[in-house]
Design an enzyme around this catalytic site. Structure first.
Site, PDB file in Angstrom:
ATOM      1  N   ALA A 284      -2.874 -18.004  -0.039  1.00  0.00           N
ATOM      2  CA  ALA A 284      -3.604 -17.052  -0.870  1.00  0.00           C
ATOM      3  C   ALA A 284      -4.367 -16.038  -0.025  1.00  0.00           C
ATOM      4  O   ALA A 284      -4.509 -14.873  -0.404  1.00  0.00           O
ATOM      5  CB  ALA A 284      -4.577 -17.801  -1.779  1.00  0.00           C
ATOM      6  N   GLU A 288       0.275 -10.984   3.089  1.00  0.00           N
ATOM      7  CA  GLU A 288       1.595 -10.926   3.735  1.00  0.00           C
ATOM      8  C   GLU A 288       2.182  -9.518   3.804  1.00  0.00           C
ATOM      9  O   GLU A 288       2.887  -9.172   4.741  1.00  0.00           O
ATOM     10  CB  GLU A 288       2.584 -11.837   2.979  1.00  0.00           C
ATOM     11  CG  GLU A 288       2.297 -13.318   3.095  1.00  0.00           C
ATOM     12  CD  GLU A 288       1.323 -13.806   2.021  1.00  0.00           C
ATOM     13  OE1 GLU A 288       1.111 -15.018   1.954  1.00  0.00           O
ATOM     14  OE2 GLU A 288       0.779 -12.966   1.269  1.00  0.00           O
ATOM     15  N   ASP A 330      -7.101  22.596  25.803  1.00  0.00           N
ATOM     16  CA  ASP A 330      -6.780  23.594  26.811  1.00  0.00           C
ATOM     17  C   ASP A 330      -6.868  24.968  26.147  1.00  0.00           C
ATOM     18  O   ASP A 330      -6.875  25.076  24.920  1.00  0.00           O
ATOM     19  CB  ASP A 330      -5.368  23.329  27.348  1.00  0.00           C
ATOM     20  CG  ASP A 330      -5.064  24.136  28.599  1.00  0.00           C
ATOM     21  OD1 ASP A 330      -6.009  24.705  29.178  1.00  0.00           O
ATOM     22  OD2 ASP A 330      -3.889  24.199  28.981  1.00  0.00           O
ATOM     23  N   ASP A 635      -0.775  20.202  28.929  1.00  0.00           N
ATOM     24  CA  ASP A 635       0.653  20.462  29.106  1.00  0.00           C
ATOM     25  C   ASP A 635       1.119  20.210  30.533  1.00  0.00           C
ATOM     26  O   ASP A 635       2.288  19.986  30.772  1.00  0.00           O
ATOM     27  CB  ASP A 635       1.010  21.900  28.702  1.00  0.00           C
ATOM     28  CG  ASP A 635       0.113  22.935  29.378  1.00  0.00           C
ATOM     29  OD1 ASP A 635      -0.604  22.582  30.335  1.00  0.00           O
ATOM     30  OD2 ASP A 635       0.133  24.103  28.948  1.00  0.00           O
ATOM     31  N   ASP A 639      -2.690  16.861  33.482  1.00  0.00           N
ATOM     32  CA  ASP A 639      -3.337  16.391  32.258  1.00  0.00           C
ATOM     33  C   ASP A 639      -2.969  14.952  31.906  1.00  0.00           C
ATOM     34  O   ASP A 639      -3.611  14.347  31.039  1.00  0.00           O
ATOM     35  CB  ASP A 639      -2.954  17.292  31.079  1.00  0.00           C
ATOM     36  CG  ASP A 639      -3.484  18.706  31.235  1.00  0.00           C
ATOM     37  OD1 ASP A 639      -4.632  18.848  31.682  1.00  0.00           O
ATOM     38  OD2 ASP A 639      -2.750  19.658  30.923  1.00  0.00           O
ATOM     39  N   ASN A 701      -6.439 -10.785  -2.765  1.00  0.00           N
ATOM     40  CA  ASN A 701      -6.412 -12.026  -1.989  1.00  0.00           C
ATOM     41  C   ASN A 701      -7.711 -12.822  -2.083  1.00  0.00           C
ATOM     42  O   ASN A 701      -7.689 -14.054  -2.159  1.00  0.00           O
ATOM     43  CB  ASN A 701      -6.092 -11.707  -0.518  1.00  0.00           C
ATOM     44  CG  ASN A 701      -4.628 -11.388  -0.309  1.00  0.00           C
ATOM     45  OD1 ASN A 701      -4.160 -10.340  -0.736  1.00  0.00           O
ATOM     46  ND2 ASN A 701      -3.895 -12.264   0.334  1.00  0.00           N
ATOM     47  N   GLU A 704      -7.689 -14.593  -5.314  1.00  0.00           N
ATOM     48  CA  GLU A 704      -6.794 -15.756  -5.290  1.00  0.00           C
ATOM     49  C   GLU A 704      -7.459 -16.937  -4.588  1.00  0.00           C
ATOM     50  O   GLU A 704      -7.357 -18.094  -5.028  1.00  0.00           O
ATOM     51  CB  GLU A 704      -5.479 -15.378  -4.600  1.00  0.00           C
ATOM     52  CG  GLU A 704      -4.639 -14.401  -5.408  1.00  0.00           C
ATOM     53  CD  GLU A 704      -3.569 -13.712  -4.578  1.00  0.00           C
ATOM     54  OE1 GLU A 704      -3.376 -14.125  -3.406  1.00  0.00           O
ATOM     55  OE2 GLU A 704      -2.922 -12.769  -5.061  1.00  0.00           O
ATOM     56  N   THR A 732       4.842  -8.579  -6.573  1.00  0.00           N
ATOM     57  CA  THR A 732       4.034  -7.850  -7.561  1.00  0.00           C
ATOM     58  C   THR A 732       3.177  -6.775  -6.896  1.00  0.00           C
ATOM     59  O   THR A 732       3.152  -5.626  -7.342  1.00  0.00           O
ATOM     60  CB  THR A 732       3.131  -8.824  -8.339  1.00  0.00           C
ATOM     61  OG1 THR A 732       3.934  -9.858  -8.905  1.00  0.00           O
ATOM     62  CG2 THR A 732       2.407  -8.100  -9.457  1.00  0.00           C
ATOM     63  N   ASP A 733       2.464  -7.140  -5.831  1.00  0.00           N
ATOM     64  CA  ASP A 733       1.546  -6.196  -5.195  1.00  0.00           C
ATOM     65  C   ASP A 733       2.223  -5.272  -4.185  1.00  0.00           C
ATOM     66  O   ASP A 733       1.793  -4.135  -3.992  1.00  0.00           O
ATOM     67  CB  ASP A 733       0.433  -6.961  -4.451  1.00  0.00           C
ATOM     68  CG  ASP A 733      -0.443  -7.748  -5.403  1.00  0.00           C
ATOM     69  OD1 ASP A 733      -0.332  -7.519  -6.618  1.00  0.00           O
ATOM     70  OD2 ASP A 733      -1.225  -8.593  -4.923  1.00  0.00           O
TER      71      ASP A 733
END
Length: 896
Positions: A284, A288, A330, A635, A639, A701, A704, A732-733
């Site tokens: 729960a 995931e 720059d 560039d 740098d 979550n 749950e 579902t989510d």
């Protein structure tokens, strides 16, 4: 090697290195030095093996939690479908992370590409060609137009020698080289008697004594700097990792507590069942779908950024952009066009303005704001003709040549004078070439049947060779008073950041066939001064609005450039970057500051001119100590260390070197500062989307976890089983949360200041999460109580099914209120994101489907009668009542 070679005479350098400059090294001596100093190449650390990079990905706390959930799904619930889904999420995220890190390992290897493959050296009195890696200190290198410089060297001979040092300094204009000695404190960009590995000769030829090879070159120094820079962890990654660790710790504590309670209540013989309860709790708690949804959101953002000319190399960089508090930019080619442009022309007592920018011919010449016909202006027309004829620009097809000369030719074209037509009408018969010592160039052309001298050069130098001044009223003597008036104009224009060239002419009192016999001094004397050309690399037009946007968004912009302070300040003032009270410093001043002094002044500094690689790196580190989220543009090869050190390294896609691109997180496909600002806007929108779906998933979550925990503690019953939770979390989510990536922005993200770098990913959202969690938990617990105690129903599968549907649908209703921190769905509406609507419809359909199909027993569910849907909808519709307006801290306004 570490010596001030630029401050030593040629003879002294030769003695120090033990070489005869007329014969070079002997072959035996060269071999001995090769053994002593090693090959002239940049040694780079070995890449991590791919297996090691893969293993490191499994240290991530979210990956560990997902693997744990996968194990539970296989061994406890025997759910191979759920485990396959979770495992695919793990593999997907590991592949993306491994690819990103593997690509990042290429920075140092790219430095090798700048080494010349071959080199011409003088050995035993003969010029021979050898592999560049065999060049040693003391070698005399011979250079011609088109050659790459194979190692760092002290110039000993220079004939109109110009070198492109852009790969090293980032500045795109060729540098004229001389053999004279310079003061010891001369900074690297001004050491015009030195040659550097990786740069290339664009004009003339010369010789140099090699003073540094391999890692003892400027390139080598940069390579060592890159190796010392650790990979920056993005703010989001740190926040998510911290969040995951806290969540895992909370779950462990609750799980252990529940196991202890179960054992105390039921005895040690029920320990297996107690562990099952804790495993359900773990399932729960683990979001995931979060890593996969995060990746999809960042991929979508990366594609959107690419459409806006910003190529993201690392997905998390898309979000980090939204956290930026300071942009270290720059100047040349990023804030400016990178193309020299004539903007002002001065003739005696009159100033003209030239519109347009770059090397396109679009533009006009104005006097007092009114367009004029340059051909009707006697002195101006002559200046444009003379200036154009005294250039070496190729006009076959595309204009090619020195940027300063290109600017003059383009300005003349705007006035109606094309170089090709002028050259055919007034042919050149002689040229006195430009040199860094003379600082002027002259040509002799046939004009009206007689030879005329056309000259251009440094104003102070050329003015000394003039005896008269051309005016609209005729030619006047160059008296001291007239000269001082011109010198004052020179000072005024220079203070505005213009690069100035004077233009002059003279009719030669000799026949055409005698011109070749004249000395340079005879040709360039008693000239008639025509005027001054003010050249500038102008700001990009869109930069003005971009700077305003950064101020509104509370983002500081600092200009770090290799250019001169006066030029940088002038550009900064034009675009609104520099204001009274801001500080401008040069690289030498920065070197004299202690770290404490720098930290004290850093927030007041707006411009750092004549900056060197170590200084850029030091600036970035100082800003990070002040808790800034730093975006650094660049560039050149110089740098790379700072790009790698910054939270967001931004490389130029057009003019940027491969080394800079490899070190960067973001590549600008149009080299435009305004694109960075657009990218920051998108980054802020991405963060809002991430915050939305994280808030959504966490609300789900936590609810749950509470439903399971309180269900056990109050009723002694597991109200949601692991298989049900996995279905809700993934099926579902998952799709609706992913669809939030396509949500429009419901707030003006650029009207608020950057968020606090210490701010958590759910800062300001916890009250919303808490209220939604309480409503859902209370609703489901009441449902269990009502069905068992009031109605006396003991069918646990029926009650679990009702609670399963309540949780699933509540979460699909509450998602409408996580889309904005300020406005509920009743203010923003249900539209604007067709993918969210489709995802919710599919989630509702599939969730109801498993209840009323043969799939139900797999999840320990059962079909419920229509009367139970009153309970389902009664609780789930509460999700629409969790209004963001009730929990918002109010709209944040940017700092002035």
């Amino acid at each position: 090697m570490g010596k001030n070679w630029h401050a030593m005479g040629i003879g002294e350098v030769a003695r120090e290195l033990g070489v005869d400059i007329n014969r070079g090294l002997t072959l035996d001596e060269a071999t001995r030095r090769l053994e002593a100093y090693g090959y002239n190449e940049l040694s780079v650390k070995k890449k991590k093996p791919i297996w090691k990079i893969i293993l490191e990905q499994f240290k991530d706390i979210f990956v560990m939690l997902l693997i744990f959930a996968c194990i539970i799904a296989v061994f406890v619930e025997k759910s191979f479908v759920d485990s396959a889904v979770i495992l695919s999420i793990v593999i997907f995220n590991v592949i993306v992370s491994v690819y990103q890190e593997y690509k990042a390992e290429n920075i140092l290897e790219k430095l090798r590409e700048y080494a010349a493959p071959k080199a011409k050296v003088l050995r035993e009195g003969k010029v021979i060609e050898i592999p560049a890696k065999e060049v040693v200190p003391g070698d005399i290198i011979v250079l011609e137009e088109g050659d790459k410089v194979p190692a760092d060297a002290r110039v000993i001979e220079a004939r109109d020698l110009k070198v492109n040092e852009a790969p090293l300094t980032g500045e795109s204009f060729p540098v004229s080289k001389i053999a004279e000695t310079l003061p010891p404190d001369t900074p690297v960009p001004d050491r015009i008697n030195m040659l550097y590995m990786g740069t290339s000769v664009v004009r003339g030829h010369g010789k140099g004594i090699v003073v540094g090879t391999g890692l003892n070159t400027e390139f080598g120094r940069i390579a060592k700097l890159v190796e010392t820079v650790r990979e920056e962890v993005t703010p989001l990654k740190m926040k998510l990792s911290s969040f995951a660790k806290k969540m895992a710790l909370a779950v462990i504590i609750i799980a252990v507590f529940l196991v202890a309670v179960q054992i105390l209540e039921r005895g040690i013989e029920n320990v297996v069942e107690s562990i099952m309860v804790s495993l359900s709790l773990a399932v729960a708690a683990v979001p995931e779908g979060l890593p996969a949804i995060l990746t999809v959101t960042l991929v979508f953002a990366a594609r959107k950024l690419a459409r806006n000319n910003a190529l993201v190399k690392y997905l998390l960089a898309a979000e980090t952009l939204g956290s930026v508090t300071i942009i270290c930019s720059d100047k040349t080619g990023t804030i400016t066009t990178g193309e020299m442009t004539v903007k002002k022309i001065y003739v005696y007592d009159r100033m003209y303005e030239v519109t347009g920018s770059g090397y396109t011919l679009e533009g006009k010449i104005l006097s007092n704001g009114e367009e004029i016909d340059a051909r009707r202006e006697p002195v101006l027309s002559k200046l444009l003709m003379v200036g154009t004829l005294c250039t070496n620009i190729s006009h076959e097809g595309e204009l090619v040549g020195d940027p300063t000369e290109l600017a003059i030719v383009v300005a003349a074209a705007k006035g109606g004078y094309m170089k090709s037509g002028l050259e055919s009408q007034y042919p050149r018969i002689r040229e006195v070439p430009f040199s860094s010592k003379r600082k002027r160039m002259s040509t002799v052309n046939i004009y009206g049947g007689a030879p005329y001298v056309f000259s251009k050069g440094a104003p102070e130098i050329l003015l000394e060779r003039c005896s008269a001044v051309e005016t609209d009223r005729g030619t006047i003597e160059l008296t001291e008073d007239v000269k001082q008036r011109i010198l004052q104009v020179i000072d005024d224009m220079a203070s505005e950041g213009y690069r100035l060239l004077a233009v002059a002419y003279r009719k030669l009192e000799v026949p055409e066939n005698k011109v070749a016999e004249l000395s340079e001094d005879e040709i360039e004397s008693k000239l008639v001064f025509l005027g001054l050309v003010g050249i500038m690399d102008p700001p990009r037009p869109e930069v003005f609005d971009a700077i305003k946007a950064t101020k509104k968004a509370g983002i500081k912009v600092m200009m770090i450039t290799g250019d001169h302070a006066l030029t940088a300040k002038s550009i900064a003032e034009q675009i609104g970057l520099y204001e009274p009270g801001d500080e401008v410093i040069v690289g030498k001043e920065l070197d004299r500051m202690s770290d404490e002094e720098l930290l004290e002044k850093i927030d007041r500094i707006k411009i750092i001119a004549r900056a060197m690689p170590e200084q850029k790196l030091r600036i970035v580190r100082a800003l990070k100590k002040k808790n800034h989220i730093v975006a650094m543009t660049g560039d050149g090869v110089n740098d790379a260390p700072a790009l790698k050190e910054a939270h967001i390294g931004v490389a130029m896609g057009i003019k940027g070197t491969e080394v800079a691109k490899e070190a960067a997180d973001l590549i600008l496909l149009d080299d435009n500062f305004a694109t960075i600002v657009r990218a920051i806007r998108l980054g802020r929108e991405v963060y809002d989307r991430i915050k939305s779906f994280t808030k959504f998933l966490l609300s789900c979550n936590i609810a749950e976890v509470l439903i399971i925990t309180l269900g056990i503690l109050i009723f002694g019953e597991i109200l949601l089983l692991p298989a049900m939770i996995l279905w809700i979390n993934l099926i579902t989510d998952g799709p609706p949360a992913t669809a939030l990536a396509w949500d429009p922005s419901f707030e003006d993200v650029m009207s608020r200041p950057p968020r606090d770098p210490k701010e958590g990913v759910l800062s300001g959202a916890m009250l919303f999460v808490l209220v939604s969690t309480i409503l859902l938990t209370a609703g489901t617990l009441f449902t269990y109580f009502y069905y068992t105690s009031v109605l006396g129903i003991a069918d646990i599968e029926r009650i679990r099914t009702i609670i399963f549907l309540q949780v699933a649908l509540f979460e699909l209703f509450i998602i409408w209120n996580v889309r904005s921190e300020q406005k509920s769905v009743f203010r923003i509406g249900f539209g604007g994101n067709i993918w969210l609507i489709i995802a919710i419809i599919l989630s509702v359909a599939t969730t109801i489907c498993i209840v009323y199909t043969p799939l139900a027993p797999l999840f320990r569910l059962k079909p419920i009668p229509l009367s139970d849907w009153y309970a389902v909808l009664g609780v789930s519709l509460l999700g629409l009542l969790v209004l963001p307006e009730l929990f918002s801290r109010g709209k944040r306004v940017a700092h002035p």
